[in-house]
Design an enzyme around this catalytic site. Structure first.
Site, PDB file in Angstrom:
ATOM      1  N   HIS A  62     -19.742   4.177 -17.586  1.00  0.00           N
ATOM      2  CA  HIS A  62     -20.944   4.913 -17.179  1.00  0.00           C
ATOM      3  C   HIS A  62     -22.108   4.504 -18.089  1.00  0.00           C
ATOM      4  O   HIS A  62     -21.909   4.253 -19.291  1.00  0.00           O
ATOM      5  CB  HIS A  62     -20.688   6.423 -17.282  1.00  0.00           C
ATOM      6  CG  HIS A  62     -21.787   7.224 -16.647  1.00  0.00           C
ATOM      7  ND1 HIS A  62     -22.975   7.465 -17.307  1.00  0.00           N
ATOM      8  CD2 HIS A  62     -21.902   7.782 -15.428  1.00  0.00           C
ATOM      9  CE1 HIS A  62     -23.770   8.165 -16.500  1.00  0.00           C
ATOM     10  NE2 HIS A  62     -23.135   8.372 -15.355  1.00  0.00           N
ATOM     11  N   GLY A  66     -30.586  11.295 -13.497  1.00  0.00           N
ATOM     12  CA  GLY A  66     -31.122  12.512 -14.101  1.00  0.00           C
ATOM     13  C   GLY A  66     -32.637  12.560 -14.139  1.00  0.00           C
ATOM     14  O   GLY A  66     -33.220  13.382 -14.833  1.00  0.00           O
ATOM     15  N   ASN A  77     -19.680  13.958 -11.023  1.00  0.00           N
ATOM     16  CA  ASN A  77     -19.501  13.717 -12.457  1.00  0.00           C
ATOM     17  C   ASN A  77     -20.142  14.876 -13.202  1.00  0.00           C
ATOM     18  O   ASN A  77     -21.364  14.979 -13.265  1.00  0.00           O
ATOM     19  CB  ASN A  77     -20.159  12.374 -12.832  1.00  0.00           C
ATOM     20  CG  ASN A  77     -20.160  12.126 -14.326  1.00  0.00           C
ATOM     21  OD1 ASN A  77     -19.509  12.851 -15.088  1.00  0.00           O
ATOM     22  ND2 ASN A  77     -20.906  11.114 -14.754  1.00  0.00           N
ATOM     23  N   LYS A  91     -20.194  15.479 -16.275  1.00  0.00           N
ATOM     24  CA  LYS A  91     -20.691  15.111 -17.608  1.00  0.00           C
ATOM     25  C   LYS A  91     -20.238  16.159 -18.643  1.00  0.00           C
ATOM     26  O   LYS A  91     -19.129  16.678 -18.531  1.00  0.00           O
ATOM     27  CB  LYS A  91     -22.213  14.901 -17.575  1.00  0.00           C
ATOM     28  CG  LYS A  91     -22.596  13.881 -16.490  1.00  0.00           C
ATOM     29  CD  LYS A  91     -24.018  13.396 -16.553  1.00  0.00           C
ATOM     30  CE  LYS A  91     -24.256  12.363 -15.449  1.00  0.00           C
ATOM     31  NZ  LYS A  91     -25.613  11.807 -15.461  1.00  0.00           N
ATOM     32  N   GLU A 116     -25.273   2.590 -10.265  1.00  0.00           N
ATOM     33  CA  GLU A 116     -26.143   3.654 -10.759  1.00  0.00           C
ATOM     34  C   GLU A 116     -27.298   3.040 -11.537  1.00  0.00           C
ATOM     35  O   GLU A 116     -27.144   2.725 -12.731  1.00  0.00           O
ATOM     36  CB  GLU A 116     -25.355   4.597 -11.680  1.00  0.00           C
ATOM     37  CG  GLU A 116     -24.192   5.286 -11.006  1.00  0.00           C
ATOM     38  CD  GLU A 116     -23.815   6.578 -11.714  1.00  0.00           C
ATOM     39  OE1 GLU A 116     -23.864   7.624 -11.057  1.00  0.00           O
ATOM     40  OE2 GLU A 116     -23.506   6.561 -12.917  1.00  0.00           O
ATOM     41  N   SER A 140     -29.630  10.683  -9.006  1.00  0.00           N
ATOM     42  CA  SER A 140     -30.429  11.707  -8.335  1.00  0.00           C
ATOM     43  C   SER A 140     -30.084  11.880  -6.852  1.00  0.00           C
ATOM     44  O   SER A 140     -30.974  12.101  -6.028  1.00  0.00           O
ATOM     45  CB  SER A 140     -31.919  11.422  -8.527  1.00  0.00           C
ATOM     46  OG  SER A 140     -32.247  11.419  -9.911  1.00  0.00           O
ATOM     47  N   GLU A 156     -24.341   6.142 -19.512  1.00  0.00           N
ATOM     48  CA  GLU A 156     -24.498   6.957 -20.726  1.00  0.00           C
ATOM     49  C   GLU A 156     -23.539   6.493 -21.812  1.00  0.00           C
ATOM     50  O   GLU A 156     -23.872   6.509 -23.003  1.00  0.00           O
ATOM     51  CB  GLU A 156     -24.304   8.448 -20.379  1.00  0.00           C
ATOM     52  CG  GLU A 156     -25.506   8.973 -19.604  1.00  0.00           C
ATOM     53  CD  GLU A 156     -25.213  10.114 -18.642  1.00  0.00           C
ATOM     54  OE1 GLU A 156     -24.149  10.752 -18.743  1.00  0.00           O
ATOM     55  OE2 GLU A 156     -26.069  10.364 -17.761  1.00  0.00           O
TER      56      GLU A 156
HETATM   57  P1  13P Z   1     -27.714  12.509 -11.568  1.00  0.00           P
HETATM   58  O1  13P Z   1     -27.125  12.733 -10.182  1.00  0.00           O
HETATM   59  O2  13P Z   1     -27.847  13.751 -12.360  1.00  0.00           O
HETATM   60  O3  13P Z   1     -28.928  11.657 -11.508  1.00  0.00           O
HETATM   61  O4  13P Z   1     -26.596  11.644 -12.381  1.00  0.00           O
HETATM   62  C1  13P Z   1     -26.049  10.527 -11.787  1.00  0.00           C
HETATM   63  C2  13P Z   1     -24.885  10.091 -12.598  1.00  0.00           C
HETATM   64  O5  13P Z   1     -25.037   9.632 -13.711  1.00  0.00           O
HETATM   65  C3  13P Z   1     -23.544  10.256 -12.017  1.00  0.00           C
HETATM   66  O6  13P Z   1     -22.594   9.592 -12.784  1.00  0.00           O
END
Ligand code: 13P
Length: 257
Positions: free
Chosen positions: A96, A174, A9, A11, A168, A214, A98
């Site tokens: 997601h 992150g 992803n 982002k 997740e 992560s 976010e």
């Molecule tokens: P990270 O791998 O940067 O922690 O992000 C995970 C994520 O949100 C994948 O959709």
């Protein structure tokens, strides 16, 4: 019977040119591989055409990161499942964390978006997961179950296996703070148990559940060795070809490949 599925992803990173370069690097590195692992990338909307075109006939699938539930209309700034299908996208992330946390998505809007994916023949990657406060309150299973009920509860048994579920935990995204393989496995077993309780047995057996939060080259294999972890949804580490390839290699190791 469930092949590992690793998706990057991206982002809000990688405009068309950079996205094309990363796709090209993955294409080169993965060409002619003995494909024991399914691989996908989810670039931003504006980079989808370049990446779809670059990855044609490579077996690397392309996902969008979001969609609107309606097919068309007066929804300034939005993109529909039908438009994504026309661009040649096969998958779409839905819900997601976010999007839920920063853009006000609710269980109800996530459910409508899953429906929109099915109407256009897109395969949803449904993201679920609890916040740190919810975990500290011992609510993690209740939260994830509520998210599953809302998004998938009304689907038919024939539809659910085409959904990829991505667990997740928000506190692991992150932050460099990965769930331990046992913590992740525990929730994946809860999710599979939810599928078992709601649908005929083949659904729980065949539906893939990715872990996200992560994931890196150095923890991918141990996570994906867990019996109910069928892949990874990777954020930061997917922006670098080498690191993402290390995760794919970890998935292959975990599959015994
Ligand atoms: P990270 O791998 O940067 O922690 O992000 C995970 C994520 O949100 C994948 O959709």
């Amino acid at each position: 019977m469930r092949r590992k599925f690793v998706v990057g992803n991206w982002k809000m990173h990688k405009g068309p040119q950079e996205a094309d370069a990363l796709a090209e690097a993955l294409k080169k590195a993965l060409a002619g591989r003995d494909a024991t692992v399914d691989v996908g990338v989810a670039p931003p909307f504006v980079s989808l055409p370049a990446v779809v075109s670059r990855l044609k006939h490579t077996g690397i699938v392309v996902a969008a990161q979001n969609l609107h539930a309606e097919q068309q209309g007066a929804y300034t700034g939005e993109v529909s499942s039908e438009m994504l299908r026309q661009v040649g996208v096969a998958y779409c992330l839905v819900g997601h964390s976010e999007r839920r946390q920063l853009f006000g998505e609710t269980d109800a809007s996530v459910a409508r978006k899953v429906g929109a994916c099915f109407r256009s023949g897109l395969l949803p990657i449904l993201c679920v997961g609890e916040t740190l406060a919810e975990r500290e309150a011992g609510q993690e299973a209740a939260v994830v179950t509520r998210q599953l009920d809302a998004a998938l509860g009304a689907l038919g048994a024939d539809q659910v296996p085409s959904v990829t579920i991505a667990y997740e935990p928000v506190w692991a995204i992150g932050t460099g703070k990965t769930a331990t393989p046992l913590q992740a496995q525990d929730m994946h077993a809860t999710i599979r148990g939810w599928l078992e309780a709601k649908f005929p047995a083949f659904v729980a057996k065949s539906t893939r559940i990715q872990y996200g939060g992560s994931v890196k080259g150095n923890n991918a294999a141990e996570l994906m060795r867990m019996p109910d972890i069928d892949g990874a949804l990777v954020g930061g580490a997917s922006l670098n070809a080498e690191e993402f390839l290390a995760i794919i290699a970890g998935a292959a190791t975990a599959s015994g490949g």
